[in-house]
Scaffold this motif. Structure first.
Motif, PDB file in Angstrom:
ATOM      1  N   GLU A   1       0.839  -1.196   0.000  1.00 45.20           N
ATOM      2  CA  GLU A   1       0.000   0.000   0.000  1.00 45.20           C
ATOM      3  C   GLU A   1       0.878   1.252   0.000  1.00 45.20           C
ATOM      4  N   LYS A   2       0.443   2.265  -0.733  1.00 38.30           N
ATOM      5  CA  LYS A   2       1.235   3.479  -0.874  1.00 38.30           C
ATOM      6  C   LYS A   2       0.544   4.726  -0.346  1.00 38.30           C
ATOM      7  N   SER A   3      -0.657   4.583   0.196  1.00 36.47           N
ATOM      8  CA  SER A   3      -1.387   5.729   0.733  1.00 36.47           C
ATOM      9  C   SER A   3      -2.150   5.287   1.974  1.00 36.47           C
ATOM     10  N   LEU A   4      -2.558   6.266   2.781  1.00 42.23           N
ATOM     11  CA  LEU A   4      -3.336   5.921   3.964  1.00 42.23           C
ATOM     12  C   LEU A   4      -4.711   5.406   3.572  1.00 42.23           C
ATOM     13  N   VAL A   5      -5.269   5.916   2.490  1.00 46.09           N
ATOM     14  CA  VAL A   5      -6.559   5.406   2.003  1.00 46.09           C
ATOM     15  C   VAL A   5      -6.465   3.908   1.736  1.00 46.09           C
ATOM     16  N   GLU A   6      -5.407   3.489   1.058  1.00 46.98           N
ATOM     17  CA  GLU A   6      -5.222   2.073   0.760  1.00 46.98           C
ATOM     18  C   GLU A   6      -5.010   1.255   2.032  1.00 46.98           C
ATOM     19  N   ILE A   7      -4.266   1.805   2.974  1.00 46.06           N
ATOM     20  CA  ILE A   7      -4.009   1.104   4.236  1.00 46.06           C
ATOM     21  C   ILE A   7      -5.304   0.930   5.031  1.00 46.06           C
ATOM     22  N   LYS A   8      -6.086   1.982   5.110  1.00 46.66           N
ATOM     23  CA  LYS A   8      -7.354   1.894   5.842  1.00 46.66           C
ATOM     24  C   LYS A   8      -8.304   0.898   5.177  1.00 46.66           C
ATOM     25  N   GLU A   9      -8.351   0.895   3.859  1.00 47.65           N
ATOM     26  CA  GLU A   9      -9.202  -0.070   3.148  1.00 47.65           C
ATOM     27  C   GLU A   9      -8.749  -1.501   3.433  1.00 47.65           C
ATOM     28  N   ARG A  10      -7.449  -1.719   3.458  1.00 46.60           N
ATOM     29  CA  ARG A  10      -6.922  -3.053   3.752  1.00 46.60           C
ATOM     30  C   ARG A  10      -7.272  -3.463   5.182  1.00 46.60           C
ATOM     31  N   CYS A  11      -7.116  -2.544   6.116  1.00 52.14           N
ATOM     32  CA  CYS A  11      -7.434  -2.837   7.518  1.00 52.14           C
ATOM     33  C   CYS A  11      -8.914  -3.173   7.690  1.00 52.14           C
ATOM     34  N   GLN A  12      -9.758  -2.410   7.032  1.00 52.47           N
ATOM     35  CA  GLN A  12     -11.198  -2.664   7.134  1.00 52.47           C
ATOM     36  C   GLN A  12     -11.562  -4.014   6.511  1.00 52.47           C
ATOM     37  N   LYS A  13     -10.911  -4.346   5.422  1.00 54.28           N
ATOM     38  CA  LYS A  13     -11.171  -5.621   4.756  1.00 54.28           C
ATOM     39  C   LYS A  13     -10.740  -6.802   5.619  1.00 54.28           C
ATOM     40  N   GLU A  14      -9.564  -6.674   6.280  1.00 54.90           N
ATOM     41  CA  GLU A  14      -9.001  -7.775   7.054  1.00 54.90           C
ATOM     42  C   GLU A  14      -9.433  -7.767   8.522  1.00 54.90           C
ATOM     43  N   GLY A  15     -10.082  -6.678   8.952  1.00 55.66           N
ATOM     44  CA  GLY A  15     -10.448  -6.562  10.363  1.00 55.66           C
ATOM     45  C   GLY A  15      -9.261  -6.253  11.250  1.00 55.66           C
ATOM     46  N   TRP A  16      -8.289  -5.521  10.713  1.00 58.36           N
ATOM     47  CA  TRP A  16      -7.079  -5.176  11.457  1.00 58.36           C
ATOM     48  C   TRP A  16      -7.178  -3.783  12.074  1.00 58.36           C
ATOM     49  N   SER A  17      -6.444  -3.590  13.169  1.00 57.78           N
ATOM     50  CA  SER A  17      -6.162  -2.249  13.658  1.00 57.78           C
ATOM     51  C   SER A  17      -4.923  -1.751  12.915  1.00 57.78           C
ATOM     52  N   LEU A  18      -4.544  -0.497  13.142  1.00 57.78           N
ATOM     53  CA  LEU A  18      -3.364   0.029  12.470  1.00 57.78           C
ATOM     54  C   LEU A  18      -2.092  -0.687  12.912  1.00 57.78           C
ATOM     55  N   CYS A  19      -1.983  -1.012  14.203  1.00 61.66           N
ATOM     56  CA  CYS A  19      -0.785  -1.741  14.631  1.00 61.66           C
ATOM     57  C   CYS A  19      -0.801  -3.172  14.096  1.00 61.66           C
ATOM     58  N   ASP A  20      -1.982  -3.766  13.968  1.00 62.53           N
ATOM     59  CA  ASP A  20      -2.078  -5.084  13.331  1.00 62.53           C
ATOM     60  C   ASP A  20      -1.506  -5.036  11.917  1.00 62.53           C
ATOM     61  N   TYR A  21      -1.813  -3.964  11.214  1.00 64.04           N
ATOM     62  CA  TYR A  21      -1.330  -3.811   9.838  1.00 64.04           C
ATOM     63  C   TYR A  21       0.193  -3.919   9.788  1.00 64.04           C
TER      64      TYR A  21
END
Length: 397
Positions: A123-143
């Motif tokens: 992922e190269k943006s926070l938008v992409e990171i947040k979408e990935r976290c929401q998809k996987e059910g992760w928190s930011l530290c989980d990511y």
């Protein structure tokens, strides 16, 4: 994006670009060519203009120890980065040349040597990171933990311990900092004033400022500090971690998680803009550090992912355009004071996010503020980007 091991690094101050980066490159050269008999270094750009005050020549000679080493301070060069040096080593009668680029936060690139830096994040943006976290059910530290190696928590524990030790040592140290302007340490005195302060709110702010001064005075004294994201801005995250541990009682595990969260924001800035004062001005150093600290504190306040983003965005937005103009080329004025101010601003940003977000969510995204910072950095004159050719550096003698 690169591993966060490349964002958080423990090494000698006072400047990640001017001391830690040359130290790493010279150490790497020694490891590859242990038979080198002599070395000549040509410093360029910011490394040349502020290299004396940033102790670039000192760390290079210290790294090569007993090997004859000459250092020339040059000016402009026709390379893609504004700071760097040519290293010429005599190895068994043959001259080996390395072109070393110091690109911020102690990170180096060497034209003649291909060495890999782990880049575990797609992922190269926070938008992409947040979408990935929401998809996987992760928190930011989980990511972070899902992408880094299995020992990353142990690494962050070492980073936290190094920050803690740095602040602790600085609170006990006295005397004058090295350099031409003879600045006396004041962290210990600020700490004593904090202890004696009766107003709780004022006391907390004084503690934070004392801790920031402590870390940055250690940095100015060439001690081991943590790039977060740079040496010159090391006091922001270090003071916050020390305060949250010793004053607020957070345990190491929670603080390690907050370091992981903060790393996302620092890494995004490093990937999509810059954390180098020579490239982007002090907004790239103090601004990024403040943004990371705001995200970390927002996480510790148990704020939502969107609120954490808002806190980080506020912190960076209000450092846009900040110049890098070190007096006498030293990482002291205005650098140390800026760290003390920035840690307070980071906490204020997190608090504002907590209480304002449900009233009026932020309009400016974190990705937008990164792009804005990058463009702003390009507009800042070269004289105000760690060259000591403008700003305070020309007004204070």
């Amino acid at each position: 994006m690169e591993t966060i091991r490349e964002l958080y690094k423990a090494g000698p101050g006072p400047s990640s670009s001017h001391t830690l980066a040359p130290y790493r490159a010279c150490k790497m050269f020694l490891e590859e060519y242990p038979d080198v008999s002599s070395v000549n270094i040509e410093l360029y750009g910011s490394l040349s203009l502020t290299g004396k005050g940033h102790f670039t020549d000192y760390i290079i000679k210290k790294t090569f120890a007993d090997i004859p080493c000459s250092i020339d301070f040059k000016l402009d060069w026709d390379e893609e980065f504004p700071s760097g040096f040519y290293l010429y080593g005599n190895v068994n009668g043959k001259i080996i040349k390395w072109t070393v680029f110091s690109i911020g936060g102690g990170t180096i690139k060497i034209r003649e040597k291909d060495f890999a830096i782990a880049c575990p994040y797609q992922e190269k943006s926070l938008v992409e990171i947040k979408e990935r976290c929401q998809k996987e059910g992760w928190s930011l530290c989980d990511y972070v933990y899902q992408h880094e190696d299995d020992n990353i928590r142990d690494y962050l524990k070492m980073i936290l311990k190094t920050m803690d030790s740095c602040v602790e040592k600085g609170l006990q140290a006295e005397g004058f900092l090295p350099g031409s302007i003879k600045i006396e340490r004041c962290a210990s005195k600020l700490y004593q004033k904090a202890i004696c302060e009766n107003d709780q709110q004022m006391q907390n702010r004084l503690f934070l400022m004392a801790y920031a001064y402590s870390a940055n005075e250690q940095n100015a004294d060439r001690d081991i500090v943590v790039t977060a994201p740079t040496d010159g801005s090391c006091g922001v995250m270090a003071s916050l971690m020390y305060y949250c541990k010793h004053n607020l009682g957070f345990d190491d595990d929670k603080l390690i998680d907050s370091l992981a969260v903060a790393s996302i924001f620092g890494n995004l800035i490093k990937e999509n803009a810059t954390i180098s004062g020579a490239m982007g001005g002090c907004q790239a150093e103090i601004g990024t550090a403040c943004s990371m600290a705001a995200a970390a504190y927002a996480y510790l306040l148990n704020l939502s992912m969107d609120q954490i983003e808002y806190a980080a965005e506020i912190a960076m937005e209000h450092h846009l355009g900040l110049t890098c103009d070190p007096v006498h080329g030293l990482v002291i004025i205005p650098c140390i004071e800026r760290n003390a101010v920035a840690v307070i601003r980071a906490i204020d940003a997190a608090v504002l996010s907590k209480y304002k977000f449900d009233i009026s969510p932020n309009i400016v995204s974190f990705d937008t503020i990164i792009n804005t910072m990058k463009d702003t950095g390009k507009m800042i004159p070269r004289e105000l980007k760690e060259t000591s050719l403008g700003g305070l550096a020309t007004k204070v003698q």
